[in-house]
Scaffold this motif. Structure first.
Motif, mmCIF file in Angstrom:
data_model
loop_
_atom_site.group_PDB
_atom_site.id
_atom_site.type_symbol
_atom_site.label_atom_id
_atom_site.label_comp_id
_atom_site.label_asym_id
_atom_site.label_seq_id
_atom_site.Cartn_x
_atom_site.Cartn_y
_atom_site.Cartn_z
ATOM 1 N N ALA A 75 -12.400 17.497 11.376
ATOM 2 C CA ALA A 75 -11.183 18.017 10.741
ATOM 3 C C ALA A 75 -10.223 18.676 11.720
ATOM 4 O O ALA A 75 -9.235 19.264 11.304
ATOM 5 N N ALA A 76 -10.464 18.597 13.036
ATOM 6 C CA ALA A 76 -9.460 19.031 14.003
ATOM 7 C C ALA A 76 -8.215 18.175 13.806
ATOM 8 O O ALA A 76 -8.311 16.980 13.512
ATOM 9 N N GLN A 77 -7.049 18.776 13.944
ATOM 10 C CA GLN A 77 -5.832 18.046 13.614
ATOM 11 C C GLN A 77 -4.680 18.457 14.513
ATOM 12 O O GLN A 77 -4.702 19.510 15.154
ATOM 13 N N ILE A 78 -3.678 17.589 14.561
ATOM 14 C CA ILE A 78 -2.445 17.874 15.278
ATOM 15 C C ILE A 78 -1.306 17.309 14.441
ATOM 16 O O ILE A 78 -1.461 16.275 13.788
ATOM 17 N N GLU A 79 -0.169 18.011 14.461
ATOM 18 C CA GLU A 79 0.908 17.598 13.577
ATOM 19 C C GLU A 79 2.272 17.833 14.207
ATOM 20 O O GLU A 79 2.454 18.713 15.048
ATOM 21 N N VAL A 80 3.211 17.009 13.778
ATOM 22 C CA VAL A 80 4.632 17.193 14.068
ATOM 23 C C VAL A 80 5.364 16.884 12.765
ATOM 24 O O VAL A 80 5.522 15.722 12.397
ATOM 25 N N GLY A 81 5.712 17.909 12.022
ATOM 26 C CA GLY A 81 6.378 17.698 10.736
ATOM 27 C C GLY A 81 5.495 17.022 9.711
ATOM 28 O O GLY A 81 5.964 16.181 8.932
ATOM 29 N N ALA A 82 4.229 17.401 9.652
ATOM 30 C CA ALA A 82 3.257 16.695 8.810
ATOM 31 C C ALA A 82 3.523 16.813 7.319
ATOM 32 O O ALA A 82 3.015 16.008 6.537
ATOM 33 N N ASP A 83 4.295 17.801 6.898
ATOM 34 C CA ASP A 83 4.554 17.996 5.468
ATOM 35 C C ASP A 83 5.964 17.583 5.068
ATOM 36 O O ASP A 83 6.417 17.883 3.961
ATOM 37 N N GLN A 84 6.647 16.879 5.953
ATOM 38 C CA GLN A 84 7.980 16.367 5.651
ATOM 39 C C GLN A 84 7.889 15.220 4.641
ATOM 40 O O GLN A 84 7.156 14.254 4.853
ATOM 41 N N PRO A 85 8.621 15.284 3.518
ATOM 42 C CA PRO A 85 8.649 14.127 2.613
ATOM 43 C C PRO A 85 9.245 12.912 3.325
ATOM 44 O O PRO A 85 10.279 13.016 3.993
ATOM 45 N N VAL A 86 8.589 11.774 3.196
ATOM 46 C CA VAL A 86 9.025 10.558 3.875
ATOM 47 C C VAL A 86 8.992 9.385 2.910
ATOM 48 O O VAL A 86 8.225 9.363 1.939
ATOM 49 N N VAL A 87 9.834 8.401 3.180
ATOM 50 C CA VAL A 87 9.818 7.143 2.433
ATOM 51 C C VAL A 87 8.624 6.319 2.909
ATOM 52 O O VAL A 87 8.468 6.075 4.107
ATOM 53 N N THR A 88 7.785 5.910 1.982
ATOM 54 C CA THR A 88 6.591 5.164 2.365
ATOM 55 C C THR A 88 6.852 3.678 2.574
ATOM 56 O O THR A 88 6.194 3.037 3.393
ATOM 57 N N ALA A 89 7.803 3.093 1.808
ATOM 58 C CA ALA A 89 8.021 1.644 1.848
ATOM 59 C C ALA A 89 6.669 0.937 1.630
ATOM 60 O O ALA A 89 5.914 1.326 0.735
ATOM 61 N N SER A 90 6.325 -0.031 2.463
ATOM 62 C CA SER A 90 5.098 -0.798 2.213
ATOM 63 C C SER A 90 3.819 -0.032 2.519
ATOM 64 O O SER A 90 2.728 -0.513 2.184
ATOM 65 N N VAL A 91 3.913 1.141 3.127
ATOM 66 C CA VAL A 91 2.712 1.972 3.276
ATOM 67 C C VAL A 91 2.117 2.291 1.903
ATOM 68 O O VAL A 91 0.900 2.459 1.761
ATOM 69 N N HIS A 92 2.959 2.328 0.866
ATOM 70 C CA HIS A 92 2.452 2.649 -0.476
ATOM 71 C C HIS A 92 1.540 1.551 -1.021
ATOM 72 O O HIS A 92 0.831 1.760 -2.007
ATOM 73 N N LYS A 93 1.522 0.394 -0.375
ATOM 74 C CA LYS A 93 0.585 -0.652 -0.789
ATOM 75 C C LYS A 93 -0.857 -0.199 -0.603
ATOM 76 O O LYS A 93 -1.756 -0.691 -1.292
ATOM 77 N N LEU A 94 -1.091 0.734 0.299
ATOM 78 C CA LEU A 94 -2.436 1.282 0.456
ATOM 79 C C LEU A 94 -2.852 2.040 -0.799
ATOM 80 O O LEU A 94 -4.005 1.931 -1.240
ATOM 81 N N CYS A 95 -1.939 2.799 -1.381
ATOM 82 C CA CYS A 95 -2.247 3.516 -2.622
ATOM 83 C C CYS A 95 -2.565 2.522 -3.734
ATOM 84 O O CYS A 95 -3.489 2.743 -4.536
ATOM 85 N N LEU A 96 -1.796 1.442 -3.813
ATOM 86 C CA LEU A 96 -2.063 0.400 -4.805
ATOM 87 C C LEU A 96 -3.422 -0.236 -4.575
ATOM 88 O O LEU A 96 -4.172 -0.498 -5.534
ATOM 89 N N LEU A 97 -3.776 -0.492 -3.326
ATOM 90 C CA LEU A 97 -5.074 -1.100 -3.024
ATOM 91 C C LEU A 97 -6.222 -0.213 -3.497
ATOM 92 O O LEU A 97 -7.196 -0.707 -4.095
ATOM 93 N N VAL A 98 -6.125 1.082 -3.261
ATOM 94 C CA VAL A 98 -7.176 1.995 -3.711
ATOM 95 C C VAL A 98 -7.237 2.017 -5.237
ATOM 96 O O VAL A 98 -8.323 1.989 -5.829
ATOM 97 N N ALA A 99 -6.074 2.029 -5.904
ATOM 98 C CA ALA A 99 -6.056 2.006 -7.366
ATOM 99 C C ALA A 99 -6.699 0.720 -7.896
ATOM 100 O O ALA A 99 -7.445 0.747 -8.883
ATOM 101 N N LEU A 100 -6.432 -0.404 -7.245
ATOM 102 C CA LEU A 100 -7.046 -1.675 -7.639
ATOM 103 C C LEU A 100 -8.561 -1.580 -7.583
ATOM 104 O O LEU A 100 -9.269 -1.988 -8.522
ATOM 105 N N HIS A 101 -9.082 -1.031 -6.493
ATOM 106 C CA HIS A 101 -10.537 -0.952 -6.352
ATOM 107 C C HIS A 101 -11.135 0.085 -7.292
ATOM 108 O O HIS A 101 -12.275 -0.089 -7.758
ATOM 109 N N GLN A 102 -10.415 1.141 -7.600
ATOM 110 C CA GLN A 102 -10.909 2.083 -8.608
ATOM 111 C C GLN A 102 -10.985 1.417 -9.981
ATOM 112 O O GLN A 102 -11.918 1.664 -10.749
ATOM 113 N N HIS A 103 -10.016 0.555 -10.297
ATOM 114 C CA HIS A 103 -10.062 -0.192 -11.557
ATOM 115 C C HIS A 103 -11.257 -1.141 -11.580
ATOM 116 O O HIS A 103 -11.931 -1.276 -12.614
ATOM 117 N N ALA A 104 -11.519 -1.807 -10.466
ATOM 118 C CA ALA A 104 -12.665 -2.708 -10.401
ATOM 119 C C ALA A 104 -13.967 -1.937 -10.542
ATOM 120 O O ALA A 104 -14.900 -2.370 -11.237
#
Length: 310
Positions: free
Chosen positions: A35-64
């Motif tokens: 859990a060691a970490q490093i950040e530069v603006g880690a809590d800045q809201p950002v546009v995910t674009a196709s990165v959000h497909k990862l969230c969809l993939l996890v939701a798909l597998h939770q449904h399965a």
């Protein structure tokens, strides 16, 4: 041993790399096990674009996992009405029939927008948000489909078409570049999601392994993977792109079993579609961060410890 000077601190080197590439950047990297970490603006809201497909993939597998669908279920993709995109089903000319798991492969490996829409039709946008909420991603939210995201860009560009996206005034009005009006997250939320996947917390071990496999099959070498050009280092990730935006989130695994989640989001000053330096800086900054996390000197990461988000 002398204290590291400010200009040699990894955070300052990361900021300098972003500036040299002509981008504004936000980054979070975390050792999945310590859990060691490093950040530069880690809590800045950002546009995910196709990165959000990862969230969809996890939701798909939770449904399965819950028995709401089978990953071998077949879906039809007619030739007409496909979501625009340069890869996968989006670029194909004939009708196709694929399983949900093969659509998921296309969505992750080549960021196929039509495949993502097929999966969203089965899972639903609300279920994607329920998945991220359940995993504690409090600043991650999907408000539109990937097709709707692309449609807003076309609408906001107006009659000038793609060429209008070189105009700063046009870029300023794009809803797709405003985290408040499109799918959004933060770098820290994304590494939290990756950590849950790699620790088998997002799904059962079987389904988490399937998600990890697909992330490892992504074909793009020009962003995150460019910072780790070693046969023995494994890179698994998901890109996201929009006008001036270049993103990638992923996990880097070393042969000594070190594993690190990293999320890098950037916005370029130039509207040019081809900016190799802006792509490459994602790998460069991820490498700086992970080298710091792997350093035996805790001062190299500023003594940041504790669970992500703590």
């Amino acid at each position: 041993m002398t204290e590291p000077t400010t200009r040699n601190h990894p955070r300052d080197r990361i900021r300098a790399a972003f500036a040299a590439a002509g981008v504004t950047g936000w980054l979070h990297a975390v050792d999945i096990d310590s859990a060691a970490q490093i950040e530069v603006g880690a809590d800045q809201p950002v546009v995910t674009a196709s990165v959000h497909k990862l969230c969809l993939l996890v939701a798909l597998h939770q449904h399965a996992e819950a028995g709401r669908l089978a990953l071998t279920d077949q879906v039809e993709s007619p030739a007409e009405g496909r979501t625009p995109g340069p890869t996968g089903l989006s670029a194909m000319l004939d009708p196709a029939r694929v399983s949900l798991r093969d659509a998921a492969y296309l969505m992750m490996a080549v960021s196929d927008n039509t495949a993502a829409e097929l999966l969203l039709a089965r899972v639903g946008l609300d279920a994607v948000n329920e998945t991220t909420e359940r995993l504690g991603l409090t600043r991650t939210h999907a408000v539109q489909t990937f097709g709707e995201f692309i449609t807003t860009i076309r609408e906001d560009a107006g009659h000038g078409g793609p060429q209008a996206l070189a105009d700063p005034q046009v870029l300023a009005r794009l809803r797709a570049l405003d985290p408040a009006r499109t799918n959004r997250s933060t770098p820290r939320d994304m590494t939290r999601l990756l950590g849950a996947i790699w620790r088998d917390e997002a799904c059962t071990p079987e389904h988490s392994a399937a998600v990890r496999r697909l992330l490892g099959l992504q074909v793009w070498p020009h962003r995150l993977a460019s910072g780790f050009p070693f046969d023995e280092v494994h890179v698994a990730g998901k890109t996201g792109s929009a006008p001036t935006l270049r993103n990638e989130v992923g996990v880097i695994e070393y042969p000594d079993h070190g594993r690190y989640a990293v999320a890098v989001f950037t916005r370029a000053a130039s509207p040019a579609a081809a900016l190799p330096a802006a792509d490459a800086v994602i790998g460069t900054t991820a490498r700086i961060a992970i080298d710091a996390l792997r350093s035996p000197d805790p001062r190299s990461v500023g003594g940041l410890r504790g669970r992500p988000g703590a």
